[in-house]
Design a protein around this motif. Structure first.
Motif, short mmCIF file in Angstrom:
data_model
loop_
_atom_site.label_atom_id
_atom_site.label_comp_id
_atom_site.label_asym_id
_atom_site.label_seq_id
_atom_site.Cartn_x
_atom_site.Cartn_y
_atom_site.Cartn_z
N ARG A 140 0.67 -1.10 -0.10
CA ARG A 140 0.01 0.14 0.06
C ARG A 140 0.98 1.34 0.06
NH1 ARG A 140 -3.84 -0.56 4.37
NH2 ARG A 140 -3.53 -2.86 4.03
N LEU A 141 0.48 2.16 -0.47
CA LEU A 141 1.10 3.43 -0.64
C LEU A 141 0.66 4.73 0.35
CD1 LEU A 141 1.24 3.48 -4.75
CD2 LEU A 141 2.77 2.67 -2.84
N PHE A 142 1.30 5.59 0.80
CA PHE A 142 1.18 6.61 1.66
C PHE A 142 1.58 7.81 1.04
CE2 PHE A 142 1.86 3.18 4.53
CZ PHE A 142 0.44 2.86 4.94
N VAL A 143 0.70 8.71 0.61
CA VAL A 143 1.07 10.13 0.09
C VAL A 143 0.62 11.30 0.71
CG1 VAL A 143 0.83 11.21 -2.34
CG2 VAL A 143 0.16 8.88 -2.19
N LEU A 144 1.75 11.94 1.03
CA LEU A 144 1.43 13.37 1.92
C LEU A 144 1.14 14.50 1.13
CD1 LEU A 144 4.32 12.74 4.45
CD2 LEU A 144 1.96 12.19 4.64
N PHE A 145 0.06 15.29 1.44
CA PHE A 145 -0.45 16.41 0.89
C PHE A 145 -0.27 17.59 1.75
CE2 PHE A 145 -2.36 13.02 -1.67
CZ PHE A 145 -2.13 13.69 -2.96
N PRO A 146 -0.15 18.70 1.54
CA PRO A 146 0.07 19.74 2.49
C PRO A 146 -0.99 19.72 3.68
CG PRO A 146 0.10 20.89 0.35
CD PRO A 146 -0.19 19.41 0.30
N ASP A 147 -2.26 19.07 3.52
CA ASP A 147 -3.17 19.03 4.82
C ASP A 147 -3.72 17.62 4.89
OD1 ASP A 147 -4.74 19.24 2.58
OD2 ASP A 147 -5.87 21.08 3.31
N THR A 148 -3.10 16.69 4.18
CA THR A 148 -3.98 15.32 4.12
C THR A 148 -2.89 14.34 4.06
OG1 THR A 148 -5.77 16.30 3.09
CG2 THR A 148 -5.81 14.03 2.99
N ILE A 149 -3.07 13.06 4.52
CA ILE A 149 -2.56 11.92 4.11
C ILE A 149 -3.49 11.02 3.24
CG2 ILE A 149 -2.48 11.01 6.57
CD1 ILE A 149 -0.21 9.27 6.09
N VAL A 150 -3.16 10.42 2.30
CA VAL A 150 -3.67 9.43 1.54
C VAL A 150 -3.17 8.26 1.52
CG1 VAL A 150 -4.97 9.00 -0.83
CG2 VAL A 150 -5.08 11.37 0.27
N CYS A 151 -3.75 7.07 1.56
CA CYS A 151 -3.51 5.72 1.37
C CYS A 151 -4.08 5.23 0.12
CB CYS A 151 -3.80 4.99 2.56
SG CYS A 151 -3.25 3.08 2.26
N LEU A 152 -3.39 4.71 -0.74
CA LEU A 152 -3.77 4.20 -1.92
C LEU A 152 -3.27 2.67 -2.18
CD1 LEU A 152 -2.52 6.66 -4.52
CD2 LEU A 152 -4.82 6.56 -3.70
#
Length: 467
Positions: A140-152
């Motif tokens: 699984r992948l964890f992607v960081l954005f300025p105000d969010t963490i998203v898991c793909l």
């Protein structure tokens, strides 16, 4: 009769035995000269500025280039493939041991290729990714954005997302149990499970430069030159988690830059060039080495390659054996930066004229690599019947449950129920009754749908069930 072997003869015999037995032997090499020009292997133009450090994986090297491509070259400089990107790339690239290449763009797009350059998928996030995706234990992948963490999932399906109270300042670390720790600009750590359950905020004395898992919790490297170990456990009140310091150790005179966990050892690198290994349990020193003549570093990375701890600074690389003895050191020639080292002993560095340079650190004889075992968060550990209601011999009830999972996947709301769903689906796909009091055989359509939903949940842990 005594027979005396000369050094050359002994080395030849050792080399022959290594080939015969299929083992790896490192050829003896002197320390590299400061310039390294004598060992230049090749220099290649790549049609644009290389935006991030190269990534060496197996016998290839990957770069993300300002001409909106990801390029792959062989270790001898041959061009292998180029994959287009839908926007200007951010200065970050991920190439995983499982054979996937991930890049991200300023327009929010995240793009995946396989190791041969085949385009796999593209998704768009809620903003500009701060770094390329970080791979979890099971793909699984964890992607960081300025105000969010998203898991793909590794197939690009969105699994969950959580809002962050402050901007992330580095890639996520993890605890020994696999829980995520995201360092934030306000000096705290945002803690959550890999399934999207928020655990709480961890307050530290300072911003952490690096995070590594240790038994029972995690360790951090700090700007004051210390590394500290923390116990991470649920609060006594039963709500959230807390971190409690258990040991503190000094890594050198300047800032502690990087940590690397290797079994029972925690290797730390200091900005003054000191590399130390400590016991992960109590922080006691195992060995310490100072890399001489090194300029004060601002960043560092540590990895374990070919039985050596490889320490990468912005303009220098050093390799130490597992006892802390300096094996070799390489200072990049002027104008080069962002080095990477391959398992085969090659060094790749970025030039200022749209070019990539390759050097030979040492000659290595590599055994055939064993296939990588899929990682795991223990999702399928345990009995499905223990996670909730057991299914009776009611096909409509099972079909409704399948519909419920499908709806949650579509809404990206599976989150903390992933293990529960995965265990039940795995039992159906395997044809294993989940209720000992009402056992029945699942028909082919039920098993097929369970397998399809399990695949959509997206974890390498499910491969044995699906194959």
């Amino acid at each position: 009769m005594r027979v005396r072997l000369e050094r050359a003869d002994a080395r030849a015999i050792l080399l022959g035995l290594s080939i015969l037995l299929g083992s790896s032997v490192r050829a003896e090499q002197p320390s590299l000269p400061a310039s390294g020009n004598e060992r230049l292997l090749w220099r290649k133009a790549v049609a644009g500025d290389v935006l991030a450090a190269p990534v060496a994986r197996d016998k290839s090297v990957y770069v993300v280039v300002a001409d909106r491509t990801v390029k792959c070259l062989s270790r001898d400089g041959g061009f292998l493939w180029s994959g287009p990107l839908p926007g200007r790339p951010i200065p970050s690239l991920t190439v995983t041991e499982s054979g996937y290449v991930y890049a991200a763009c300023e327009n929010g797009a995240i793009v995946a290729f396989n190791a041969d350059g085949l385009f796999l998928w593209r998704v768009r996030g809620p903003g500009v990714p701060l770094i390329a995706p970080t791979e979890g234990r099971d793909g699984r992948l964890f992607v960081l954005f300025p105000d969010t963490i998203v898991c793909l999932s590794h197939a690009g399906a969105r699994k969950w997302s959580l809002s962050l109270p402050s901007r992330p300042i580095g890639e996520p670390g993890e605890t020994a149990d696999g829980n995520l720790l995201v360092p934030l600009a306000d000096g705290t750590l945002f803690a959550c499970t890999p399934f999207g359950d928020f655990l709480g905020m961890v307050t530290l004395d300072a911003k952490a430069n690096s995070i590594a898992p240790i038994p029972g919790g995690f360790a951090c490297a700090f700007p004051d030159g210390t590394a500290r170990g923390y116990d991470f456990r649920p609060n006594r009140e039963g709500r959230g988690y807390r971190a409690e310091g258990v040991w503190t150790a000094r890594t050198g005179s300047l800032a502690a830059l990087a940590l690397f966990r290797d079994g029972g050892s925690l290797v730390a690198c200091n900005a003054d060039g000191t590399v130390t290994a400590r016991n992960v349990t109590d922080g006691s020193e195992l060995w310490s080495t100072s890399i001489p003549g090194l300029r004060t570093a601002k960043s560092a990375r540590i990895s374990l390659l070919y039985g050596q701890y490889t320490v990468l600074f912005p303009d220098s690389i050093a390799a130490l054996d597992e006892g802390g003895t300096l094996a070799w050191r390489f200072d990049l020639p002027a104008g080069l930066s962002s080095p990477a080292v391959s398992e085969g002993g090659d060094i790749f560095a970025v030039g200022s004229n749209w070019d990539l340079h390759a050097y030979r650190a040492e000659t290595r004889i590599l055994a055939k690599k064993k296939p990588r075992e899929p990682g795991s968060y223990g999702i399928l550990d345990g009995n499905a019947g223990l996670t909730g209601f057991a299914f009776v011999a009611d096909r409509q009830r099972l079909s409704a449950y399948f519909d419920e999972i499908s709806a949650e996947i579509a809404a990206c709301s599976v989150a903390g129920r992933e293990a529960e769903h995965a265990r039940r689906l795995a039992d159906v796909a395997r044809g294993r009754p989940m209720d000992p009091y009402f056992p029945r055989e699942y028909d082919a359509a039920e098993r097929a749908r369970a397998a399809a939903l399990l695949g959509q949940l997206g974890s390498f842990s499910f491969r044995d069930v699906l194959v």
